[in-house]
Design an enzyme around this catalytic site. Structure first.
Site, PDB file in Angstrom:
ATOM      1  N   GLU A 195       0.858  -1.194   0.000  1.00 60.56           N
ATOM      2  CA  GLU A 195       0.000   0.000   0.000  1.00 60.56           C
ATOM      3  C   GLU A 195       0.886   1.233   0.000  1.00 60.56           C
ATOM      4  O   GLU A 195       1.887   1.277   0.716  1.00 60.56           O
ATOM      5  CB  GLU A 195      -0.878   0.090   1.253  1.00 60.56           C
ATOM      6  CG  GLU A 195      -2.029  -0.852   1.355  1.00 60.56           C
ATOM      7  CD  GLU A 195      -2.855  -0.596   2.621  1.00 60.56           C
ATOM      8  OE1 GLU A 195      -2.712   0.491   3.226  1.00 60.56           O
ATOM      9  OE2 GLU A 195      -3.621  -1.466   3.009  1.00 60.56           O
ATOM     10  N   GLU A 226     -13.678   5.710  -0.133  1.00 61.32           N
ATOM     11  CA  GLU A 226     -14.532   4.814   0.648  1.00 61.32           C
ATOM     12  C   GLU A 226     -15.201   5.625   1.752  1.00 61.32           C
ATOM     13  O   GLU A 226     -14.575   5.962   2.758  1.00 61.32           O
ATOM     14  CB  GLU A 226     -13.709   3.668   1.226  1.00 61.32           C
ATOM     15  CG  GLU A 226     -13.060   2.783   0.169  1.00 61.32           C
ATOM     16  CD  GLU A 226     -12.109   1.774   0.764  1.00 61.32           C
ATOM     17  OE1 GLU A 226     -12.578   0.761   1.306  1.00 61.32           O
ATOM     18  OE2 GLU A 226     -10.884   2.015   0.698  1.00 61.32           O
ATOM     19  N   LYS A 286     -15.102   4.547   5.572  1.00 66.99           N
ATOM     20  CA  LYS A 286     -13.836   4.401   6.296  1.00 66.99           C
ATOM     21  C   LYS A 286     -13.803   5.380   7.466  1.00 66.99           C
ATOM     22  O   LYS A 286     -14.588   6.303   7.571  1.00 66.99           O
ATOM     23  CB  LYS A 286     -12.651   4.681   5.358  1.00 66.99           C
ATOM     24  CG  LYS A 286     -12.376   3.618   4.331  1.00 66.99           C
ATOM     25  CD  LYS A 286     -11.808   2.342   4.936  1.00 66.99           C
ATOM     26  CE  LYS A 286     -10.464   2.569   5.567  1.00 66.99           C
ATOM     27  NZ  LYS A 286      -9.425   2.871   4.573  1.00 66.99           N
ATOM     28  N   GLU A 289      -9.153   9.274   5.784  1.00 65.21           N
ATOM     29  CA  GLU A 289      -9.162   7.899   5.291  1.00 65.21           C
ATOM     30  C   GLU A 289     -10.209   7.661   4.207  1.00 65.21           C
ATOM     31  O   GLU A 289     -10.145   6.664   3.486  1.00 65.21           O
ATOM     32  CB  GLU A 289      -9.386   6.919   6.447  1.00 65.21           C
ATOM     33  CG  GLU A 289      -8.249   6.905   7.457  1.00 65.21           C
ATOM     34  CD  GLU A 289      -8.461   5.841   8.521  1.00 65.21           C
ATOM     35  OE1 GLU A 289      -8.524   4.658   8.154  1.00 65.21           O
ATOM     36  OE2 GLU A 289      -8.567   6.201   9.704  1.00 65.21           O
TER      37      GLU A 289
END
Length: 344
Positions: A265, A316, A319, A325
């Site tokens: 990541e 997202e 999250k 995030e």
């Protein structure tokens, strides 16, 4: 980063940077996180990967709908085993069933590349840490029995929180923290034994966002010559390389001199935090991709291809807990690209 807030270990150690700041390549990967209530159908997701020449995907659980959608796609897959399944999979029979169910039954149609046994498990986590290595061993043995161990590599994904903040600069001084020794050293030995890489989630963004002494150009691969960092004979013009080489130095001290690192990541958010803008994120991704494609490697591993998975395909909206995030997507949920990126 999917299952926990990224480690901020580098936010303090790179204060020390301030006085000093005066192989063949392969397909780029993108992580597919699904913690959003507005995401498109998985088959359209796979079409989006293919239409953008994204050749690798990381998925965070053995979701059978996703695995079935990947059949015949020619996209290489990193498949995670969630941390809450590790204890169960220390059983050899359970690991064998897991491999048969999710991997062996699809291996003719899905190009599995890695199995990540746990993501960012903290060495001090009593619920999961004791089971990472035994689960890795059980899954590996199940792959051996299925004659898939040469084709599919077993590893685990760590973050930089396992590093010792007092010994993480300069990069060649890198070492895992004492509390992590009993956890990470046997894992490193096992990876060396089975010739598998260590998976690492590496985020220059969080080092920059949490430490005002970390310079933005250095984090974005834009340092001028006077901003380069020197470590003996090695010269660093970006924070990403410094963080990766700190991990390589820690691996060497833990007996993993021949263990390579795959960046499982890395990313930069477009909103929700310090320096989180479309412009900065686009700069980071483009410069990182150019760096990977240059085949230069890192100063400590020159000429060694950097295998990288960008985080993540979509924003997202479920999250958290930090707002930032929610904003790591390369595409909006409506499939529109946020940035002009060349994945070829």
């Amino acid at each position: 980063m999917v299952n926990s807030t990224p480690s901020l270990a580098f936010s303090s150690i790179f204060i020390l940077l301030t006085p000093l700041i005066s192989i063949g390549t392969e397909a780029i990967g993108v992580c597919y996180g699904d913690r959003g209530d507005n995401l498109i159908n998985i088959r359209d997701v796979i079409k989006l990967y293919k239409s953008n020449d994204i050749g690798k995907i990381r998925i965070y659980s053995p979701n059978e709908m996703v695995l079935d959608a990947l059949k015949g796609s020619n996209i290489h897959v990193m498949l995670d085993i969630p941390s809450d399944q590790l204890q169960y999979l220390t059983s050899s029979s359970a690991a064998k069933t897991w491999v048969q169910t999710y991997v062996q039954s699809r291996v003719q149609d899905v190009k599995f590349r890695y199995i990540a046994v746990g993501n960012e498990v903290f060495s001090t986590d009593p619920k999961n840490a004791p089971f990472v290595l035994p689960a890795m061993q059980s899954i590996y043995n199940a792959l051996v029995e299925a004659n898939l161990h040469e084709k599919i590599k077993v590893s685990t994904a760590i973050d930089t929180g396992l590093l010792d903040p007092a010994r993480s600069f300069p990069p060649q001084e890198g070492s895992f923290n004492v509390a992590a020794y009993q956890f990470i050293n046997p894992i490193v030995s096992f990876l060396a034994q089975i010739h598998s890489p260590l998976l690492a989630n590496v985020y220059p963004y969080f080092a920059y966002a949490n430490d005002p002494n970390v310079q933005l150009p250095y984090a974005l691969f834009n340092s001028p010559p006077e901003g380069f960092v020197r470590d003996g004979s090695l010269v660093y013009d970006n924070l990403f390389d410094a963080m990766v080489d700190t991990l390589y130095a820690a691996l060497e001290k833990s007996g993993g001199r021949d263990v390579s690192i795959v960046i499982s990541e890395t990313g930069w958010p477009s909103a929700g935090g310090t320096g989180a803008t479309i412009e900065n994120a686009g700069t980071y991704y483009n410069n990182l991709l150019n760096h990977v494609k240059s085949r230069k490697g890192t100063p400590k591993r020159p000429g060694k291809g950097i295998h990288v998975y960008l985080f993540a395909m979509f924003d997202e909206n479920m999250k958290g807990p930090q707002e930032v995030e929610k904003h790591f997507g390369l595409f909006t949920p409506s499939k529109q690209p946020k940035y002009q990126l060349d994945f070829k």
